[in-house]
Write an enzyme that holds these catalytic residues in place. Sequence first.
Site, PDB file in Angstrom:
ATOM      1  N   MET A   1     -17.426-102.838 -14.364  1.00 31.21           N
ATOM      2  CA  MET A   1     -17.143-103.457 -15.660  1.00 31.21           C
ATOM      3  C   MET A   1     -18.452-103.786 -16.384  1.00 31.21           C
ATOM      4  SD  MET A   1     -13.635-105.562 -15.322  1.00 31.21           S
ATOM      5  CE  MET A   1     -14.301-107.049 -14.629  1.00 31.21           C
ATOM      6  N   GLY A   2     -19.553-103.181 -15.928  1.00 26.92           N
ATOM      7  CA  GLY A   2     -20.826-103.376 -16.606  1.00 26.92           C
ATOM      8  C   GLY A   2     -21.524-104.657 -16.217  1.00 26.92           C
TER       9      GLY A   2
ATOM     10  N   ALA B   1     -28.163-105.609  -8.855  1.00 23.45           N
ATOM     11  CA  ALA B   1     -28.585-104.850  -7.670  1.00 23.45           C
ATOM     12  C   ALA B   1     -27.399-104.452  -6.783  1.00 23.45           C
ATOM     13  CB  ALA B   1     -29.593-105.671  -6.881  1.00 23.45           C
TER      14      ALA B   1
ATOM     15  N   HIS C   1     -24.373-103.518  -7.800  1.00 24.43           N
ATOM     16  CA  HIS C   1     -23.801-102.279  -8.359  1.00 24.43           C
ATOM     17  C   HIS C   1     -24.715-101.088  -8.067  1.00 24.43           C
ATOM     18  CE1 HIS C   1     -21.943-105.261 -11.275  1.00 24.43           C
ATOM     19  NE2 HIS C   1     -20.891-104.604 -10.883  1.00 24.43           N
TER      20      HIS C   1
ATOM     21  N   GLN D   1      -6.735-106.586 -16.419  1.00 24.43           N
ATOM     22  CA  GLN D   1      -6.909-107.298 -15.145  1.00 24.43           C
ATOM     23  C   GLN D   1      -7.345-108.747 -15.338  1.00 24.43           C
ATOM     24  OE1 GLN D   1     -10.137-104.395 -13.900  1.00 24.43           O
ATOM     25  NE2 GLN D   1     -10.905-106.195 -12.829  1.00 24.43           N
TER      26      GLN D   1
ATOM     27  N   GLY E   1     -17.395-102.185  -3.944  1.00 23.50           N
ATOM     28  CA  GLY E   1     -18.155-103.207  -3.215  1.00 23.50           C
ATOM     29  C   GLY E   1     -17.256-104.046  -2.308  1.00 23.50           C
TER      30      GLY E   1
ATOM     31  N   LYS F   1     -17.765-107.101  -1.700  1.00 24.98           N
ATOM     32  CA  LYS F   1     -17.644-108.484  -2.168  1.00 24.98           C
ATOM     33  C   LYS F   1     -16.209-108.754  -2.628  1.00 24.98           C
ATOM     34  CE  LYS F   1     -18.892-110.309  -6.076  1.00 24.98           C
ATOM     35  NZ  LYS F   1     -17.797-111.185  -6.523  1.00 24.98           N
ATOM     36  N   ASP F   2     -15.628-107.757  -3.298  1.00 24.29           N
ATOM     37  CA  ASP F   2     -14.217-107.848  -3.680  1.00 24.29           C
ATOM     38  C   ASP F   2     -13.395-107.271  -2.527  1.00 24.29           C
ATOM     39  OD1 ASP F   2     -14.354-108.870  -6.506  1.00 24.29           O
ATOM     40  OD2 ASP F   2     -15.684-107.147  -6.654  1.00 24.29           O
TER      41      ASP F   2
ATOM     42  N   VAL G   1     -24.530-107.443  -1.621  1.00 18.17           N
ATOM     43  CA  VAL G   1     -25.960-107.734  -1.826  1.00 18.17           C
ATOM     44  C   VAL G   1     -26.057-109.207  -2.230  1.00 18.17           C
ATOM     45  CG1 VAL G   1     -28.029-107.168  -3.159  1.00 18.17           C
ATOM     46  CG2 VAL G   1     -26.440-105.354  -2.485  1.00 18.17           C
TER      47      VAL G   1
HETATM   48  O1  PAF Z   1     -14.649-104.374  -9.422  1.00 21.28           O
HETATM   49  C1  PAF Z   1     -14.650-104.176 -10.650  1.00 21.28           C
HETATM   50  O2  PAF Z   1     -15.677-104.246 -11.319  1.00 21.28           O
HETATM   51  C2  PAF Z   1     -13.346-103.842 -11.352  1.00 21.28           C
HETATM   52  O3  PAF Z   1     -12.280-104.532 -10.797  1.00 21.28           O
HETATM   53  C3  PAF Z   1     -13.047-102.333 -11.391  1.00 21.28           C
HETATM   54  C4  PAF Z   1     -12.845-101.754 -10.004  1.00 21.28           C
HETATM   55  C5  PAF Z   1     -14.188-101.599 -12.084  1.00 21.28           C
HETATM   56  C6  PAF Z   1     -11.768-102.069 -12.192  1.00 21.28           C
HETATM   57  O4  PAF Z   1     -11.884-102.534 -13.502  1.00 21.28           O
END
Ligand code: PAF
Length: 283
Positions: free
Chosen positions: A31-32, A36, A38, A62, A150, A152-153, A179
Amino acid sequence: MIETITALEALRQRVRRWKRDGLRVGFVPTMGNLHAGHYSLVELARQHADRVVSSVFVNPTQFGPNEDFTRYPRTPEQDTSGLQAAGCDVLWLPDVAAMYPFGVELAARVQVPGVSAVLEGAHRPGHFDGVCTVVTRLFNQVQPDVAVFGRKDYQQLAVIRQLVADLQFPIEIVGGEIVREPNGLAMSSRNQYLSSEQRELAAILHRTLLSMRDAVQAGEPRAQAEATAGAALRAAGFEPDYAVIRSPDLGEPDDGSGGPRVALVAARLGRTRLIDNIEFLLG
Ligand code: PAF
């Protein structure tokens, strides 16, 4: 040089050409406001693929009505140069109309029951429906061979694995390590909302997870370790949503037996909601 693509047909052409040349395509959805954490996912994708696509899309479906969709940090220039340095070949940058051609209200939705319902799903109703909906669309758009998410999620990764298995996507899912900042705070775009004092304070999340692990590994009952963790977070000024120890599938573990475990925490500090987890072995 990284190529930024904003039209679906151009993305499809690029990926088709790669596949015609026998190249394996990796994908890192984001999501931008990249950090580090990402970039380590992009580097991991490079190890599993010949070409890497990363998407930046702040997905409205979401976020709950009172969540941070509008104030979510958007940093496109910084993200583009960071992705290039990390070895990303294409930045897929769809707008809402490219992602949801019939509009968000009329969008077909994807829901994964079971693993979506607990923890984050219980505290953020509809969140994983939005994640599964956008990830399904992204997979259909990019058609990767491998996608990196990741750890983390943690729950998101579990939900995506279930989605891919159930809808039989021919995509390998790889989990990238968390990280952390030097003080242990897991890197997150939402850390931007924290003052420098709060950033220091937020290191307690990781310390709490380690204490939960140490307590149950030393034989303390799980419920007691969880209660102690919740109390420690409240004492430090957090409002915890949960601080729990679960099996890898996020079910309640059988307390009589050992095996792999994950300690997970979600807590609010002021207006900022943070999550973190650690995986460990019991017994
Ligand atoms: O983890 C994220 O950044 C978001 O949930 C994802 C997987 C890009 C979906 O929008």
